[in-house]
Design a protein around this motif. Structure first.
Motif, PDB file in Angstrom:
ATOM      1  N   GLU A   1       0.831  -1.212   0.000  1.00 49.43           N
ATOM      2  CA  GLU A   1       0.000   0.000   0.000  1.00 49.43           C
ATOM      3  C   GLU A   1       0.862   1.257   0.000  1.00 49.43           C
ATOM      4  OE1 GLU A   1      -3.371   0.675  -0.166  1.00 49.43           O
ATOM      5  OE2 GLU A   1      -3.476  -1.428  -0.752  1.00 49.43           O
ATOM      6  N   ASN A   2       1.900   1.272   0.813  1.00 51.47           N
ATOM      7  CA  ASN A   2       2.761   2.449   0.910  1.00 51.47           C
ATOM      8  C   ASN A   2       3.467   2.756  -0.404  1.00 51.47           C
ATOM      9  OD1 ASN A   2       1.950   2.631   3.543  1.00 51.47           O
ATOM     10  ND2 ASN A   2       3.937   2.134   4.438  1.00 51.47           N
ATOM     11  N   ILE A   3       3.933   1.732  -1.096  1.00 48.68           N
ATOM     12  CA  ILE A   3       4.647   1.996  -2.348  1.00 48.68           C
ATOM     13  C   ILE A   3       3.690   2.446  -3.446  1.00 48.68           C
ATOM     14  CG2 ILE A   3       4.701  -0.288  -3.458  1.00 48.68           C
ATOM     15  CD1 ILE A   3       7.822   0.453  -3.769  1.00 48.68           C
ATOM     16  N   ILE A   4       2.485   1.920  -3.439  1.00 47.60           N
ATOM     17  CA  ILE A   4       1.495   2.321  -4.446  1.00 47.60           C
ATOM     18  C   ILE A   4       1.062   3.773  -4.232  1.00 47.60           C
ATOM     19  CG2 ILE A   4      -0.899   1.984  -5.181  1.00 47.60           C
ATOM     20  CD1 ILE A   4      -0.429  -1.008  -4.901  1.00 47.60           C
ATOM     21  N   HIS A   5       0.893   4.163  -2.985  1.00 48.70           N
ATOM     22  CA  HIS A   5       0.349   5.480  -2.674  1.00 48.70           C
ATOM     23  C   HIS A   5       1.396   6.488  -2.232  1.00 48.70           C
ATOM     24  CE1 HIS A   5      -3.632   3.863  -3.239  1.00 48.70           C
ATOM     25  NE2 HIS A   5      -3.363   2.892  -2.386  1.00 48.70           N
ATOM     26  N   SER A   6       2.660   6.138  -2.349  1.00 45.60           N
ATOM     27  CA  SER A   6       3.708   7.061  -1.890  1.00 45.60           C
ATOM     28  C   SER A   6       3.852   8.233  -2.851  1.00 45.60           C
ATOM     29  CB  SER A   6       5.047   6.337  -1.752  1.00 45.60           C
ATOM     30  OG  SER A   6       5.611   6.118  -3.020  1.00 45.60           O
ATOM     31  N   SER A   7       4.350   9.321  -2.329  1.00 47.48           N
ATOM     32  CA  SER A   7       4.571  10.508  -3.154  1.00 47.48           C
ATOM     33  C   SER A   7       5.958  10.488  -3.790  1.00 47.48           C
ATOM     34  CB  SER A   7       4.401  11.768  -2.309  1.00 47.48           C
ATOM     35  OG  SER A   7       5.338  11.772  -1.259  1.00 47.48           O
ATOM     36  N   GLY A   8       6.722   9.463  -3.509  1.00 45.52           N
ATOM     37  CA  GLY A   8       8.051   9.339  -4.084  1.00 45.52           C
ATOM     38  C   GLY A   8       8.873   8.358  -3.282  1.00 45.52           C
ATOM     39  N   ALA A   9       9.644   7.564  -3.986  1.00 43.93           N
ATOM     40  CA  ALA A   9      10.471   6.562  -3.317  1.00 43.93           C
ATOM     41  C   ALA A   9      11.869   7.122  -3.081  1.00 43.93           C
ATOM     42  CB  ALA A   9      10.558   5.307  -4.175  1.00 43.93           C
ATOM     43  N   THR A  10      12.507   6.617  -2.036  1.00 40.21           N
ATOM     44  CA  THR A  10      13.908   6.920  -1.785  1.00 40.21           C
ATOM     45  C   THR A  10      14.583   5.603  -1.466  1.00 40.21           C
ATOM     46  OG1 THR A  10      13.310   9.082  -0.914  1.00 40.21           O
ATOM     47  CG2 THR A  10      15.504   8.287  -0.398  1.00 40.21           C
ATOM     48  N   GLY A  11      15.356   5.090  -2.402  1.00 42.40           N
ATOM     49  CA  GLY A  11      16.039   3.823  -2.214  1.00 42.40           C
ATOM     50  C   GLY A  11      15.137   2.635  -2.469  1.00 42.40           C
ATOM     51  N   LYS A  12      15.669   1.459  -2.188  1.00 38.66           N
ATOM     52  CA  LYS A  12      14.987   0.208  -2.433  1.00 38.66           C
ATOM     53  C   LYS A  12      14.249  -0.267  -1.180  1.00 38.66           C
ATOM     54  CE  LYS A  12      14.256  -2.892  -5.552  1.00 38.66           C
ATOM     55  NZ  LYS A  12      13.391  -2.487  -6.638  1.00 38.66           N
ATOM     56  N   MET A  13      12.977  -0.605  -1.335  1.00 35.14           N
ATOM     57  CA  MET A  13      12.201  -1.145  -0.221  1.00 35.14           C
ATOM     58  C   MET A  13      12.691  -2.550   0.074  1.00 35.14           C
ATOM     59  SD  MET A  13       8.154  -2.002   0.046  1.00 35.14           S
ATOM     60  CE  MET A  13       7.591  -0.312   0.028  1.00 35.14           C
ATOM     61  N   ILE A  14      12.789  -2.876   1.362  1.00 31.53           N
ATOM     62  CA  ILE A  14      13.287  -4.169   1.779  1.00 31.53           C
ATOM     63  C   ILE A  14      12.252  -4.859   2.662  1.00 31.53           C
ATOM     64  CG2 ILE A  14      15.112  -5.374   3.103  1.00 31.53           C
ATOM     65  CD1 ILE A  14      16.168  -4.062   0.563  1.00 31.53           C
ATOM     66  N   LEU A  15      12.009  -6.154   2.410  1.00 29.46           N
ATOM     67  CA  LEU A  15      11.200  -6.973   3.291  1.00 29.46           C
ATOM     68  C   LEU A  15      12.139  -7.806   4.152  1.00 29.46           C
ATOM     69  CD1 LEU A  15       8.349  -8.304   0.976  1.00 29.46           C
ATOM     70  CD2 LEU A  15       8.184  -6.571   2.777  1.00 29.46           C
ATOM     71  N   LEU A  16      11.954  -7.739   5.456  1.00 32.36           N
ATOM     72  CA  LEU A  16      12.826  -8.434   6.390  1.00 32.36           C
ATOM     73  C   LEU A  16      12.214  -9.780   6.757  1.00 32.36           C
ATOM     74  CD1 LEU A  16      13.529  -5.377   8.703  1.00 32.36           C
ATOM     75  CD2 LEU A  16      15.031  -6.299   6.905  1.00 32.36           C
ATOM     76  N   LEU A  17      12.971 -10.859   6.586  1.00 27.81           N
ATOM     77  CA  LEU A  17      12.525 -12.190   6.956  1.00 27.81           C
ATOM     78  C   LEU A  17      13.069 -12.490   8.340  1.00 27.81           C
ATOM     79  CD1 LEU A  17      13.309 -13.943   3.574  1.00 27.81           C
ATOM     80  CD2 LEU A  17      11.135 -13.023   4.360  1.00 27.81           C
ATOM     81  N   GLU A  18      12.232 -12.322   9.331  1.00 28.20           N
ATOM     82  CA  GLU A  18      12.693 -12.509  10.728  1.00 28.20           C
ATOM     83  C   GLU A  18      12.146 -13.783  11.301  1.00 28.20           C
ATOM     84  OE1 GLU A  18      13.292  -8.084  12.247  1.00 28.20           O
ATOM     85  OE2 GLU A  18      11.190  -8.628  11.955  1.00 28.20           O
TER      86      GLU A  18
END
Length: 193
Positions: free
Chosen positions: A176-193
């Motif tokens: 949701e955040n990436i679709i509705h963001s006003s602009g990206a800064t860097g690469k989004m990361i998913l953490l596998l914990e």
């Protein structure tokens, strides 16, 4: 690597990276600078513009400003831009075609819908529009790109920029955040914990 090889870039040419503050855009800026290209970028926030400059761009323009296309034209002069890396073709393609140099190439990486263009805009400058998708690379091409990127990280001319980080449980929120963001800064990361 795939984007620039598809564009048949040559050292000394100019490249405009639209949406340069995102993960792909920042990597393209770094790689293009290492290839000896004049790198221009666009970003929609002051933070994004700063990070683009810190990652290889010679100049950056705010794509939220009404007259940013005029500023790019003033910067590059009559010659135009040799290569444009386009992250949002449905918004920018018409302008891209008018920014190109003779024989210039638009490399379409992303689009969120259709756009109508005038084919004469490609004819007058003998320009090209090339669609690129990493998943269409052969296994051998993918290995070559991975080896080059790994070498770039080891030597230091490629430095991945980490953006937002989310736990796997928050993957829906990340989407949701990436679709509705006003602009990206860097690469989004998913953490596998």
């Amino acid at each position: 690597m795939h984007l620039l090889s598809s564009a048949r870039v040559k050292a000394g040419e100019s490249v405009l990276v639209h949406g340069a503050s995102g993960g792909v855009g920042l990597a393209v800026c770094q790689i293009a600078r290492a290839y000896g290209l004049k790198v221009l970028g666009t970003a929609g926030t002051g933070e994004g513009q700063n990070i683009v400059l810190q990652n290889g761009a010679h100049e950056v323009f705010n794509h939220r400003e009404h007259n940013y296309i005029d500023k790019i034209k003033k910067s590059v002069g009559e010659k135009g831009i040799d290569v444009i890396i386009e992250m949002l073709a449905n918004v920018n393609l018409n302008n891209d075609l008018n920014l190109l140099s003779r024989g210039g190439r638009v490399i379409v990486v992303g689009s969120r819908g259709p756009i109508e263009i005038n084919p004469r805009d490609t004819m007058t400058k003998e320009s090209s529009i090339i669609g690129v998708a990493l998943y269409s690379s052969t296994k051998e091409e993918f290995r070559q790109y991975a080896a080059a990127l790994q070498a770039g990280m080891e030597i230091g001319w490629l430095k991945p920029v980490i953006g937002s980080q989310y736990s796997l449980e928050k993957v829906a929120q990340a989407h949701e955040n990436i679709i509705h963001s006003s602009g990206a800064t860097g690469k989004m990361i998913l953490l596998l914990e």
